[in-house]
Design an enzyme around this catalytic site. Structure first.
Site, PDB file in Angstrom:
ATOM      1  N   CYS A  74       0.816  -1.225   0.000  1.00  0.00           N
ATOM      2  CA  CYS A  74       0.000   0.000   0.000  1.00  0.00           C
ATOM      3  C   CYS A  74       0.843   1.265   0.000  1.00  0.00           C
ATOM      4  O   CYS A  74       0.355   2.338  -0.363  1.00  0.00           O
ATOM      5  CB  CYS A  74      -0.925  -0.001   1.207  1.00  0.00           C
ATOM      6  SG  CYS A  74      -1.947  -1.468   1.292  1.00  0.00           S
ATOM      7  N   HIS A  76      -3.571   6.961   2.843  1.00  0.00           N
ATOM      8  CA  HIS A  76      -3.942   5.680   2.236  1.00  0.00           C
ATOM      9  C   HIS A  76      -5.362   5.339   2.659  1.00  0.00           C
ATOM     10  O   HIS A  76      -5.719   5.451   3.830  1.00  0.00           O
ATOM     11  CB  HIS A  76      -2.947   4.602   2.688  1.00  0.00           C
ATOM     12  CG  HIS A  76      -3.381   3.219   2.342  1.00  0.00           C
ATOM     13  ND1 HIS A  76      -3.885   2.874   1.098  1.00  0.00           N
ATOM     14  CD2 HIS A  76      -3.415   2.067   3.088  1.00  0.00           C
ATOM     15  CE1 HIS A  76      -4.178   1.590   1.091  1.00  0.00           C
ATOM     16  NE2 HIS A  76      -3.926   1.083   2.277  1.00  0.00           N
ATOM     17  N   ASN A 132     -10.352  -0.466  -0.481  1.00  0.00           N
ATOM     18  CA  ASN A 132      -8.901  -0.320  -0.274  1.00  0.00           C
ATOM     19  C   ASN A 132      -8.181  -0.882  -1.495  1.00  0.00           C
ATOM     20  O   ASN A 132      -8.152  -2.095  -1.688  1.00  0.00           O
ATOM     21  CB  ASN A 132      -8.518  -1.062   1.013  1.00  0.00           C
ATOM     22  CG  ASN A 132      -7.020  -1.036   1.303  1.00  0.00           C
ATOM     23  OD1 ASN A 132      -6.201  -0.771   0.422  1.00  0.00           O
ATOM     24  ND2 ASN A 132      -6.662  -1.331   2.531  1.00  0.00           N
TER      25      ASN A 132
HETATM   26  O1  UT7 Z   1      -4.135  -1.450   3.430  1.00  0.00           O
HETATM   27  C1  UT7 Z   1      -3.164  -2.041   4.230  1.00  0.00           C
HETATM   28  C2  UT7 Z   1      -3.309  -1.677   5.649  1.00  0.00           C
HETATM   29  N1  UT7 Z   1      -4.541  -2.218   6.153  1.00  0.00           N
HETATM   30  C3  UT7 Z   1      -5.186  -1.611   7.109  1.00  0.00           C
HETATM   31  O2  UT7 Z   1      -4.774  -0.560   7.539  1.00  0.00           O
HETATM   32  C4  UT7 Z   1      -6.409  -2.288   7.661  1.00  0.00           C
HETATM   33  C5  UT7 Z   1      -6.424  -2.149   9.144  1.00  0.00           C
HETATM   34  N2  UT7 Z   1      -7.480  -2.892   9.814  1.00  0.00           N
HETATM   35  C6  UT7 Z   1      -8.809  -2.640   9.700  1.00  0.00           C
HETATM   36  O3  UT7 Z   1      -9.224  -1.867   8.862  1.00  0.00           O
HETATM   37  C7  UT7 Z   1      -9.725  -3.278  10.707  1.00  0.00           C
HETATM   38  O4  UT7 Z   1      -8.959  -4.002  11.635  1.00  0.00           O
HETATM   39  C8  UT7 Z   1     -10.819  -4.226  10.103  1.00  0.00           C
HETATM   40  C9  UT7 Z   1     -11.877  -3.380   9.355  1.00  0.00           C
HETATM   41  C10 UT7 Z   1     -10.176  -5.204   9.164  1.00  0.00           C
HETATM   42  C11 UT7 Z   1     -11.535  -4.972  11.230  1.00  0.00           C
HETATM   43  O5  UT7 Z   1     -12.080  -4.041  12.144  1.00  0.00           O
HETATM   44  P1  UT7 Z   1     -11.779  -4.192  13.713  1.00  0.00           P
HETATM   45  O6  UT7 Z   1     -12.528  -3.132  14.382  1.00  0.00           O
HETATM   46  O7  UT7 Z   1     -10.298  -4.216  13.925  1.00  0.00           O
HETATM   47  O8  UT7 Z   1     -12.425  -5.601  14.039  1.00  0.00           O
HETATM   48  P2  UT7 Z   1     -11.817  -6.816  14.855  1.00  0.00           P
HETATM   49  O9  UT7 Z   1     -10.934  -7.613  13.987  1.00  0.00           O
HETATM   50  O10 UT7 Z   1     -11.283  -6.325  16.171  1.00  0.00           O
HETATM   51  O11 UT7 Z   1     -13.114  -7.661  15.156  1.00  0.00           O
HETATM   52  C12 UT7 Z   1     -14.203  -7.108  15.943  1.00  0.00           C
HETATM   53  C13 UT7 Z   1     -15.363  -8.069  15.914  1.00  0.00           C
HETATM   54  C14 UT7 Z   1     -14.981  -9.501  16.285  1.00  0.00           C
HETATM   55  O12 UT7 Z   1     -16.095 -10.049  16.952  1.00  0.00           O
HETATM   56  P3  UT7 Z   1     -16.151 -10.152  18.574  1.00  0.00           P
HETATM   57  O13 UT7 Z   1     -14.942 -10.940  18.963  1.00  0.00           O
HETATM   58  O14 UT7 Z   1     -16.079  -8.715  19.041  1.00  0.00           O
HETATM   59  O15 UT7 Z   1     -17.446 -10.812  18.839  1.00  0.00           O
HETATM   60  C15 UT7 Z   1     -14.827 -10.189  14.927  1.00  0.00           C
HETATM   61  O16 UT7 Z   1     -15.088 -11.565  15.000  1.00  0.00           O
HETATM   62  O17 UT7 Z   1     -15.898  -8.124  14.587  1.00  0.00           O
HETATM   63  C16 UT7 Z   1     -15.908  -9.505  14.130  1.00  0.00           C
HETATM   64  N3  UT7 Z   1     -15.624  -9.516  12.706  1.00  0.00           N
HETATM   65  C17 UT7 Z   1     -16.575  -9.389  11.773  1.00  0.00           C
HETATM   66  N4  UT7 Z   1     -17.914  -9.262  11.875  1.00  0.00           N
HETATM   67  C18 UT7 Z   1     -18.609  -9.139  10.727  1.00  0.00           C
HETATM   68  C19 UT7 Z   1     -14.419  -9.586  12.090  1.00  0.00           C
HETATM   69  N5  UT7 Z   1     -14.593  -9.534  10.754  1.00  0.00           N
HETATM   70  C20 UT7 Z   1     -15.909  -9.407  10.533  1.00  0.00           C
HETATM   71  C21 UT7 Z   1     -16.685  -9.284   9.374  1.00  0.00           C
HETATM   72  N6  UT7 Z   1     -18.021  -9.151   9.521  1.00  0.00           N
HETATM   73  N7  UT7 Z   1     -16.147  -9.289   8.146  1.00  0.00           N
END
Ligand code: UT7
Length: 334
Positions: A123, A259, A290
């Site tokens: 990225c 980004h 993204n």
């Molecule tokens: O481009 C390169 C660089 N990339 C980035 O900068 C991306 C950085 N990361 C992100 O954008 C975020 O971490 C995500 C959008 C990918 C995920 O968001 P998050 O707030 O970090 O979610 P998380 O992984 O902490 O998960 C929170 C909850 C979990 O459930 P519980 O444990 O709270 O019950 C996950 O199981 O959301 C759940 N979850 C989902 N739910 C619905 C994880 N993925 C999904 C999904 N749909 N796709």
């Protein structure tokens, strides 16, 4: 006696002279993504800010998208393709180990015999390319450098992977970097943290795939939350360093083009930087997803084409991603 080698001399100042982009035609909704993962439109919008994204059709290849974006950038720069001395393509989705896609693009544009090569900095690749291109022009290695950020991430994203399927998308952006009367590209601040290598990566190496009984196309995996925290806290420091090195403060900025990884990261960085209210913030992720190396030129061009930003505006670019790698610089928009 040691021979005296001449020192190269280039332009005193450099700038982005033209910009172009290419958005694939197919719009993919969150509902379509949710057919393959346990998620919802609401979760995707709230957690990432993505409302829809674009996936390339089969004919919208890395080469085609790059050439289309580049033609616009070259025309707007007011130069002929034949004047380009170097073509840098930032991409991780040209799915051939060698040769690079850059010579093919250069050939189609009529930029030959420009030097042409790809860089793999995920990225942050586009910002690496702008910094390298600017340094080349400054050193006299090149007069005009075409820098392209392009991805077809839909080819290497697993539609059933809950951690990545809703994020990644396709597109291309390009700029021409060349000599200028006043400074238009500030010093690049760049780096990498290899201790976080595993946070965003291809799930299997090519060799591992070949040794599998049922070989499958390798796809991207991301440990999103640690990347999210790293980007939200660490990248504001890098952005501030790029401003410092350019001799500017946030009060000098007209536009912020981070980004397009996640709308919440964009908001967190804007807060950490204490951006004044009148700084225009790129939020292209909502409709583009993204697009990794393509995200900054796509977002910058969208602001220029919509009139939200204008030629001559001072913009801060900051990109980060797999590696983990990052790069930032202040530029004058073309
Ligand atoms: O481009 C390169 C660089 N990339 C980035 O900068 C991306 C950085 N990361 C992100 O954008 C975020 O971490 C995500 C959008 C990918 C995920 O968001 P998050 O707030 O970090 O979610 P998380 O992984 O902490 O998960 C929170 C909850 C979990 O459930 P519980 O444990 O709270 O019950 C996950 O199981 O959301 C759940 N979850 C989902 N739910 C619905 C994880 N993925 C999904 C999904 N749909 N796709």
């Amino acid at each position: 006696m040691t021979a005296s080698i001449a020192t190269a001399h280039g332009a005193a100042h450099t700038a982005i002279l033209g910009i172009g982009s290419y958005r694939p035609s197919r719009v993919v909704s969150n509902d379509e993504i949710c057919r393959h993962i346990d998620s919802s439109d609401e979760w995707i919008r709230t957690r990432s800010g993505i409302i829809e994204r674009r996936f390339a059709e089969p004919h919208e290849t890395v080469q085609l998208m790059s050439v289309e974006a580049s033609r616009t950038a070259i025309e707007r720069a007011g130069i002929a393709a034949a004047q380009i001395d170097c073509v840098i393509v930032a991409t991780v989705s040209h799915l051939m180990q060698t040769p690079a896609v850059a010579p093919l693009i250069s050939e189609e544009l009529g930029a030959t015999p420009a030097a042409a090569f790809d860089i793999s900095a995920a990225c942050s690749g586009f910002c690496h390319g702008v910094g390298m291109g600017s340094d080349m022009v400054r050193c006299g290695t090149a007069k005009y450098v075409l820098v392209i950020g392009v991805e077809r991430l839909s080819d290497i994203t697993d539609p059933t992977d809950r951690g990545t399927a809703f994020i990644f998308a396709d597109g291309a952006g390009a700029v021409v970097v060349g000599p200028a009367d006043v400074e238009g590209i500030g010093p690049m601040v760049w780096g990498a943290d290899g201790s976080k290598f595993d946070l965003i990566r291809q799930n299997e190496t090519w060799i591992d795939v070949l040794n599998m009984e049922h070989a499958e196309m390798p796809t991207l995996r991301m440990d999103g939350n640690p990347v999210f925290r790293w980007a939200s806290y660490e990248m504001a420091k890098i952005a501030n360093e790029a401003l410092d090195r350019a001799g500017l403060t946030v009060d000098d900025l007209d536009v912020f083009v981070p980004h397009q990884a996640n709308m919440r990261i964009i908001d967190a960085m804007a807060r950490a930087l204490k951006l004044p209210d009148d700084v225009v913030i790129a939020r292209d992720i909502s409709h583009q997803g993204n697009t990794s190396a393509a995200s900054i030129p796509l977002a910058a061009n969208a602001l220029l084409e919509s009139g939200e930003a204008k030629s001559g505006d001072t913009a801060l670019f900051i990109a980060f991603g797999a590696g983990l790698s990052y790069a930032a610089q202040v530029v004058t928009l073309p």
